[in-house]
Design an enzyme around this catalytic site. Structure first.
Site, PDB file in Angstrom:
ATOM      1  CB  THR A  26      -0.913  -0.024   1.242  1.00  0.00           C
ATOM      2  OG1 THR A  26      -1.831  -1.096   1.100  1.00  0.00           O
ATOM      3  CG2 THR A  26      -1.697   1.276   1.382  1.00  0.00           C
ATOM      4  CG  HIS A 175      -5.716  -8.707   0.725  1.00  0.00           C
ATOM      5  ND1 HIS A 175      -5.284  -9.463   1.780  1.00  0.00           N
ATOM      6  CD2 HIS A 175      -5.185  -7.470   0.925  1.00  0.00           C
ATOM      7  CE1 HIS A 175      -4.532  -8.713   2.579  1.00  0.00           C
ATOM      8  NE2 HIS A 175      -4.459  -7.503   2.075  1.00  0.00           N
ATOM      9  CG  ASN A 178      -2.016  -8.808   5.837  1.00  0.00           C
ATOM     10  OD1 ASN A 178      -1.571  -9.795   6.407  1.00  0.00           O
ATOM     11  ND2 ASN A 178      -1.407  -8.257   4.800  1.00  0.00           N
ATOM     12  CE1 TYR A 180      -7.068  -3.671   5.872  1.00  0.00           C
ATOM     13  CE2 TYR A 180      -5.365  -5.224   5.194  1.00  0.00           C
ATOM     14  CZ  TYR A 180      -5.730  -3.985   5.689  1.00  0.00           C
ATOM     15  OH  TYR A 180      -4.779  -3.062   6.034  1.00  0.00           O
ATOM     16  CG  ASN A 235      -5.733  -4.107  10.050  1.00  0.00           C
ATOM     17  OD1 ASN A 235      -5.603  -2.946  10.426  1.00  0.00           O
ATOM     18  ND2 ASN A 235      -5.463  -4.499   8.813  1.00  0.00           N
TER      19      ASN A 235
HETATM   20  C1  PHB Z   1      -1.586  -1.091   5.013  1.00  0.00           C
HETATM   21  O1  PHB Z   1      -2.103  -0.189   4.382  1.00  0.00           O
HETATM   22  O2  PHB Z   1      -0.879  -0.878   6.003  1.00  0.00           O
HETATM   23  C2  PHB Z   1      -1.812  -2.460   4.587  1.00  0.00           C
HETATM   24  C3  PHB Z   1      -2.670  -2.703   3.549  1.00  0.00           C
HETATM   25  C4  PHB Z   1      -2.891  -4.003   3.141  1.00  0.00           C
HETATM   26  C5  PHB Z   1      -2.248  -5.023   3.798  1.00  0.00           C
HETATM   27  C6  PHB Z   1      -1.390  -4.786   4.823  1.00  0.00           C
HETATM   28  C7  PHB Z   1      -1.169  -3.500   5.224  1.00  0.00           C
HETATM   29  O3  PHB Z   1      -2.487  -6.266   3.436  1.00  0.00           O
END
Ligand code: PHB
Length: 356
Positions: A26, A175, A178, A180, A235
C-alpha cells in the site's frame, strides 16, 4: 542445476522469468477518484524485472476502501489507469497480478459513500485508529453484513476480476489476509456469526471459498492466487486454532485448482508468537507456494532449495530497490527504505530510489 531465486517457474498458466515476486504494498499515491496516475505507471515499470509484481491492495468497490488514495478497480477511469500500468510492465517483459481487496471493518465513514458504516462479519469495533483524510481517527463499530448481502459482495469480486482482465492483468490475487474482510470472516476473534458463515471452520471459510470459486470461474483458476496470513495480528485479529483453520483453507483452495497460495509467514505486530507449521500448511496445497515476510536473498534461496517455497515475495526491499533482481544477481548492496515516505506523498521515496 539447483533451483534458486533465478530459476523460471509457472504460477498456474503465468510464466515467471525468476522466483522473485514484488509483494503487494500500500503506497497511497492514487490520483483523483482513486485512479492510477503517471507516477504509479513509472513506479511499477521500474520494478518489471521481478518474476511477477503483485499490485498494492486494490479495492473492488466503493465500500471496499479503508485508506486515502488507494487505487480502485471499480470505475472506468480506474480500469484505464491500470491499463497504462500493465502496458508499461508488459513492454518491459514483466508480469503483473492485481490484488483484489475489501477492507471490511478497517475503514471509516469518512472514506465510504454517504458516510456509511464499515461492514464486517460481526459488529465488533477494531482496536486502534483508521487512516483518514483528516488524520488518524478512532475506528467505529462496523455493521454486521446480513446474510442476503453476501451474494452482492461475491458479485463485486467478480466484476472487479472482469475489470482487472480488461485492464490487462496477467492474473488476480484474492486478499484473504491481514485482518481485512475475508480474513475477518475466517478468524474467530472477528466472526461471531450464527448463520452458515460463522461458527465452524467450514462456515467461516465459506465466503472466501465462494469468492475464489466465482473469481476463478471468470479469470480461469490458473490465473488466480490467494493470500493468507494465519498468524498476523495486524488490524486487531486472531484465531484460537490457526493451524486447523488454515490447513482446511489450503486444502479447499487446492480443490479449486488455483495457481498459487501466498502466505504471510508471521505477524506484522512485533512480539507476536510464531507457533505454526508452514510446511504442514503447504502440504495441503498442490499449486505453487509464495512465501513472504522478512526474507532476504540467502533465506529465500534456502527456502526454495529445501522445497519450503516456490517463489519469495519481497516487500520493503522492493520499496527501495526497483532493480532488486539485478542487485541479488550481482550481490550488490541494497538501498535502505525510508519509512517516512511509505504511505502517501509524491515522487519522493516512491520513484526516486536509484537503480545500480
Ligand atoms: C496497510 O495499508 O498498512 C496495509 C494494507 C494491506 C495489507 C497490509 C497492510 O495487506
Amino acid at each position: 542445476m539447483a533451483v534458486d531465486l533465478f530459476s523460471p517457474i509457472h504460477l498456474g498458466s503465468i510464466s515467471l522469468k525468476n522466483r522473485i515476486a514484488m509483494a503487494p504494498l500500500t503506497r497511497n499515491r492514487a490520483g483523483e477518484g482513486n485512479v492510477p496516475q503517471d507516477i504509479n505507471v513509472t513506479y511499477y515499470a521500474q520494478r518489471a524485472s521481478a518474476g511477477v509484481i503483485i499490485t498494492e491492495a486494490t479495492p473492488i468497490s466503493d465500500m471496499g476502501h479503508g485508506y486515502p488514495a488507494t487505487p480502485g478497480i471499480h470505475s472506468g477511469a480506474q480500469i484505464a489507469g491500470w491499463k497504462k500500468v500493465t502496458d508499461a510492465v508488459h513492454a518491459k517483459g514483466g508480469k503483473i497480478i492485481l490484488q483484489l481487496w475489501h477492507v471490511g471493518r478497517i475503514s471509516h465513514p469518512s472514506l465510504l459513500p454517504e458516510n456509511a458504516l464499515p461492514v464486517a462479519p460481526s459488529a465488533i469495533k477494531p482496536a486502534g485508529q483508521a487512516f483518514t483524510y483528516q488524520g488518524l481517527t478512532d475506528f467505529v463499530q462496523p455493521r454486521a453484513l446480513a446474510l442476503d448481502e453476501l451474494p452482492a459482495i461475491v458479485a463485486d469480486y467478480v466484476q472487479a476480476t472482469k475489470n482487472a482482465l480488461a485492464a490487462g492483468f496477467d492474473g488476480v490475487e484474492v486478499h484473504g489476509a491481514n485482518g481485512y474482510l475475508l480474513d475477518q470472516f475466517l478468524r474467530d476473534s472477528t466472526n461471531k456469526r450464527t448463520d452458515n458463515y460463522g461458527g465452524s471452520i467450514e462456515n467461516r471459510a465459506r465466503l472466501l471459498l465462494e469468492v475464489v470459486k466465482a473469481v476463478a470461474d471468470v479469470a480461469s483458476a490458473d490465473r488466480v492466487g490467494v493470500r493468507i496470513s494465519p498468524l498476523n495480528q495486524f488490524n486487531d485479529i486472531s484465531d484460537s486454532a490457526p493451524q486447523v483453520l488454515f490447513n482446511y483453507v489450503a486444502k479447499e483452495l487446492s480443490h479449486l485448482d488455483i495457481a498459487y497460495l501466498h502466505v504471510v509467514e508471521g505477524s506484522m505486530v512485533e512480539g507476536a508468537a510464531i507457533d505454526f507449521d508452514f510446511l504442514a500448511l503447504r502440504k495441503q496445497f498442490k499449486g505453487a507456494y509464495i512465501a513472504n515476510l522478512n526474507y532476504d536473498k540467502a533465506t529465500g534461496n534456502a527456502a526454495i532449495a529445501e522445497g519450503r517455497a516456490d517463489v519469495i515475495a519481497y516487500g520493503k526491499a522492493y520499496i527501495a530497490n526497483p532493480d532488486l533482481v539485478e542487485r541479488f544477481a550481482q550481490n550488490a548492496p541494497l538501498n535502505a527504505a525510508d519509512q517516512s515516505t511509505f504511505y502517501g506523498g509524491g515522487e519522493k521515496g516512491y520513484i526516486d530510489y536509484p537503480a545500480l
